[in-house]
Scaffold this active site. Structure first.
Site, PDB file in Angstrom:
ATOM      1  N   ASP A  78       1.389   6.446   9.224  1.00  0.00           N
ATOM      2  CA  ASP A  78       1.153   6.338   7.792  1.00  0.00           C
ATOM      3  C   ASP A  78       2.226   5.515   7.090  1.00  0.00           C
ATOM      4  O   ASP A  78       1.947   4.809   6.120  1.00  0.00           O
ATOM      5  CB  ASP A  78       1.098   7.726   7.159  1.00  0.00           C
ATOM      6  CG  ASP A  78      -0.261   8.382   7.364  1.00  0.00           C
ATOM      7  OD1 ASP A  78      -0.956   8.003   8.326  1.00  0.00           O
ATOM      8  OD2 ASP A  78      -0.619   9.275   6.578  1.00  0.00           O
ATOM      9  N   CYS A 119       1.910  12.877  14.705  1.00  0.00           N
ATOM     10  CA  CYS A 119       1.941  12.403  13.328  1.00  0.00           C
ATOM     11  C   CYS A 119       0.710  12.789  12.517  1.00  0.00           C
ATOM     12  O   CYS A 119      -0.186  13.445  12.994  1.00  0.00           O
ATOM     13  CB  CYS A 119       2.231  10.909  13.302  1.00  0.00           C
ATOM     14  SG  CYS A 119       3.964  10.585  13.750  1.00  0.00           S
ATOM     15  N   ASP A 120       0.690  12.304  11.294  1.00  0.00           N
ATOM     16  CA  ASP A 120      -0.030  12.916  10.180  1.00  0.00           C
ATOM     17  C   ASP A 120      -1.479  13.304  10.451  1.00  0.00           C
ATOM     18  O   ASP A 120      -1.878  14.432  10.229  1.00  0.00           O
ATOM     19  CB  ASP A 120       0.023  11.991   8.971  1.00  0.00           C
ATOM     20  CG  ASP A 120       1.427  11.825   8.436  1.00  0.00           C
ATOM     21  OD1 ASP A 120       2.376  12.025   9.214  1.00  0.00           O
ATOM     22  OD2 ASP A 120       1.593  11.491   7.267  1.00  0.00           O
ATOM     23  N   LYS A 121      -2.325  12.375  10.862  1.00  0.00           N
ATOM     24  CA  LYS A 121      -3.752  12.678  11.001  1.00  0.00           C
ATOM     25  C   LYS A 121      -4.125  13.036  12.430  1.00  0.00           C
ATOM     26  O   LYS A 121      -5.205  13.583  12.668  1.00  0.00           O
ATOM     27  CB  LYS A 121      -4.609  11.473  10.545  1.00  0.00           C
ATOM     28  CG  LYS A 121      -4.252  10.936   9.182  1.00  0.00           C
ATOM     29  CD  LYS A 121      -4.197  12.018   8.115  1.00  0.00           C
ATOM     30  CE  LYS A 121      -3.583  11.517   6.826  1.00  0.00           C
ATOM     31  NZ  LYS A 121      -2.188  11.106   6.931  1.00  0.00           N
ATOM     32  N   CYS A 192       8.960  11.724  11.028  1.00  0.00           N
ATOM     33  CA  CYS A 192       9.950  11.573   9.949  1.00  0.00           C
ATOM     34  C   CYS A 192      10.659  12.889   9.652  1.00  0.00           C
ATOM     35  O   CYS A 192      10.057  13.949   9.677  1.00  0.00           O
ATOM     36  CB  CYS A 192       9.276  11.016   8.703  1.00  0.00           C
ATOM     37  SG  CYS A 192       8.492   9.418   8.994  1.00  0.00           S
ATOM     38  N   GLU A 441      -2.752   7.486   0.440  1.00  0.00           N
ATOM     39  CA  GLU A 441      -1.535   8.128  -0.053  1.00  0.00           C
ATOM     40  C   GLU A 441      -0.832   7.211  -1.053  1.00  0.00           C
ATOM     41  O   GLU A 441      -0.775   5.998  -0.855  1.00  0.00           O
ATOM     42  CB  GLU A 441      -0.590   8.448   1.106  1.00  0.00           C
ATOM     43  CG  GLU A 441      -1.097   9.553   1.998  1.00  0.00           C
ATOM     44  CD  GLU A 441      -0.126   9.930   3.094  1.00  0.00           C
ATOM     45  OE1 GLU A 441      -0.329  10.974   3.712  1.00  0.00           O
ATOM     46  OE2 GLU A 441       0.846   9.176   3.333  1.00  0.00           O
ATOM     47  N   SER A 467       1.795  11.259   0.090  1.00  0.00           N
ATOM     48  CA  SER A 467       2.561  11.489   1.311  1.00  0.00           C
ATOM     49  C   SER A 467       3.296  12.809   1.184  1.00  0.00           C
ATOM     50  O   SER A 467       3.622  13.261   0.077  1.00  0.00           O
ATOM     51  CB  SER A 467       3.570  10.350   1.502  1.00  0.00           C
ATOM     52  OG  SER A 467       4.596  10.743   2.380  1.00  0.00           O
TER      53      SER A 467
END
Length: 556
Positions: A78, A119-121, A192, A441, A467
């Site tokens: 992202d 990570c995110d998704k 992150c 985002e 985010s």
């Protein structure tokens, strides 16, 4: 075993022949077939270390009498996709990931799954697949990145890159400092370093019971992370033999526990979107009001970046999720179980250390309420989400003047040129699941506002999302979205907007009569992207309050 569909009997002679062509030994044909869904890629720092976890998981499967098969699943970073056309694809990729795992697993009759993610998704997509398929599965998240260091200060990605851009523009830092921060903020592999979406979802996965204790915070590249991958590989073989299934583990109580921990952590607002979507695959409906109810009754026990000063490494060293559960034991259902067969009560009985500076006791919280609030009102009839843990006390109530933009790009151009002033409410619309498409985002606009020193003077609302790195009075997920004719589509420059977090209100100070007149004039905008996957996605995706899903309770 499911794999008997492709390996048992005379009629499966051709199938066995192809499997032997992969290098299988004859004796392996009687073992459980375990798929290792690996999202390794050179494109994402959170995933560059997953090759090591593949090997560890394979060895774990072999050690307990299973046969592993690694197959690839794509991922998007992202941070790299942010602020340009690429972010349209981020949230929609979650649906592709779930579909791909379903497709490979069913086509090859796999008996169980190890899901390697970070990570995110990718993490929510893999959880969605596990509950949809409902075969034995364990998730292994690859772990958070270590903090960066510069001139004696610890650094994190969002504050020290995105916000630093705005600081440079207003001459708060020099070009050399900006270049140095660019090189130092992200020192190596891992997600992150703060409580952004990736790490929030890793913690949620552990609380839901779908990864082994400690997995949510164990650092990327560490020996303990490799051991978790090995133990997960071994454990899933036992789960296949005993037929312990994801829906045995992930129940409505599991989701309530995850929401409570999310609130205690002050996690990413994206967790609401993802937990709703994950629950949908289990045939469970999570209402936004449940999130708010739990938030009102759950103390926030940690203060991690971006809103606080601690890092994920600090949470891990403080005892991780088991220690947080220990301090939160009176607010959760401790009978819920983990993939290792233990209940939460059994897991927290083994806790022998909690750093109460990082993880506070329930009677000494950072905030008496949880980190996320759900707002309703004539601007958000179906709800909107704000990460209240990232909002200062002075901005918990804010009334300002609407400055309206129909895209992130338009907003960024005006913010960067200094055209936003104290008292404004920046409205970014037609960025929802359908209107975006993909519900981008808005980290770049929010970081610009904070970096320019306006974080305590300006609010931002959107039918898009934020985010996990966003902080300040930023309201997202406004539903219904503008593309569907939601009230946010009717806002005009100069309108007064009120954000009241304590009373959970998001209001447009315009009469109902005037709004009805404006609605008569509303026309849906043409698709921003009218070809390929995103065009199809925009046709079928649901509203944000339903999790921006494309499959509704597909199997009971």
């Amino acid at each position: 075993m499911r794999s008997e569909n492709i390996k048992e009997g005379i009629d499966r002679t051709p199938h066995r022949s192809l499997l032997y062509a992969t290098g299988m030994a004859k004796g392996d044909m009687k073992k459980p077939f375990i798929g290792i869904a690996s999202s390794f890629t050179d494109l994402i720092p959170g995933h560059v270390g997953i090759r090591d976890l593949e090997r560890a998981a394979e060895n774990g499967v072999y050690s307990n009498g299973g046969h592993p098969f690694v197959f690839g699943i794509p991922g998007i970073c992202d941070g790299v996709a942010m602020g340009h056309r690429g972010m349209h694809y981020s949230l929609p990729s979650r649906e592709l990931i779930a579909d791909m795992i379903e497709t490979i697993t069913e086509a090859h009759s796999l008996d169980g799954l190890i899901l390697l993610t970070n990570c995110d998704k990718i993490t929510p997509g893999m959880l969605m697949a596990s509950l949809r398929l409902n075969i034995p599965a364990i998730v292994v998240t690859a772990g958070p990145m270590l903090s960066g260091h510069y001139h004696g200060n610890r650094l994190s990605f969002v504050r020290d890159t995105f916000e630093a851009v705005a600081k440079f523009r207003i001459n708060d830092i020099t070009e050399k400092e900006l270049n140095d921060l660019e090189m130092c903020a992200c020192p190596g592999q891992g997600s992150c370093q703060g409580l952004y979406t990736a790490n929030t979802m890793a913690c949620m996965t552990e609380v839901l019971g779908m990864s082994l204790p400690g997995a949510g915070t164990a650092l990327a590249g560490s020996a303990i992370k490799k051991r978790i991958a090995f133990e997960s590989g071994a454990r899933v073989v036992d789960m296949v033999k005993s037929q312990i299934l994801p829906r045995d583990i992930v129940t409505i109580d599991s989701f309530k526990n995850a929401i409570a921990v999310d609130m205690a952590l002050g996690g990413s607002s994206n967790s609401v979107l993802h937990l709703v979507a994950i629950a949908n695959e289990a045939g469970i409906k999570l209402d936004l009001r449940l999130f708010d109810e739990i938030s009102k009754n759950t103390p926030q026990l940690t203060s991690l970046r971006p809103a606080g000063e601690y890092f994920l490494e600090d949470l891990d060293f403080a005892g991780g999720i088991p220690s947080l559960l220990y301090e939160l034991k009176n607010f959760i259902n401790t009978k819920s179980i983990n993939v290792n067969g233990q209940s939460i009560a059994e897991i927290i009985s083994g806790v022998n250390y909690v750093n109460n500076e990082v993880i506070r006791k329930a009677d000494n919280p950072y905030r008496k309420e949880g980190g996320i609030a759900v707002l309703f009102g004539n601007l958000a009839p179906n709800g909107a989400i704000i990460k209240s843990s990232g909002v200062s006390s002075s901005m918990m109530k804010f009334k300002g003047t609407a400055v309206v933009f129909d895209s992130e790009e338009s907003a960024m151009e005006n913010i960067s040129k200094g055209k936003i002033k104290e008292g404004d409410v920046v409205v970014i619309r037609f960025e929802g699941p359908k209107g975006g498409p993909g519900m981008r985002e808005m980290l770049a606009p929010t970081s610009q506002i904070v970096g320019m020193g306006l974080g305590e003077k300006v609010a931002l609302i959107t039918d898009g999302r934020f985010s996990g790195g966003t902080r300040g009075p930023c309201v997202g997920h406004i539903s219904p979205e503008a593309q569907e004719g939601g009230p946010i589509a009717l806002v005009k420059n100069g309108d007064k907007i009120e954000i009241d977090i304590p009373n959970r209100k998001l209001s447009l100070d315009v009469s109902e009569t005037e709004l009805n007149e404006r609605k008569k004039q509303f026309t849906k905008k043409p698709k921003k992207i009218d070809y390929g996957y995103l065009s199809r996605y925009a046709e079928i995706v649901s509203s944000a309050d339903e999790g921006a899903i494309v499959n509704r309770n597909i199997r009971k």
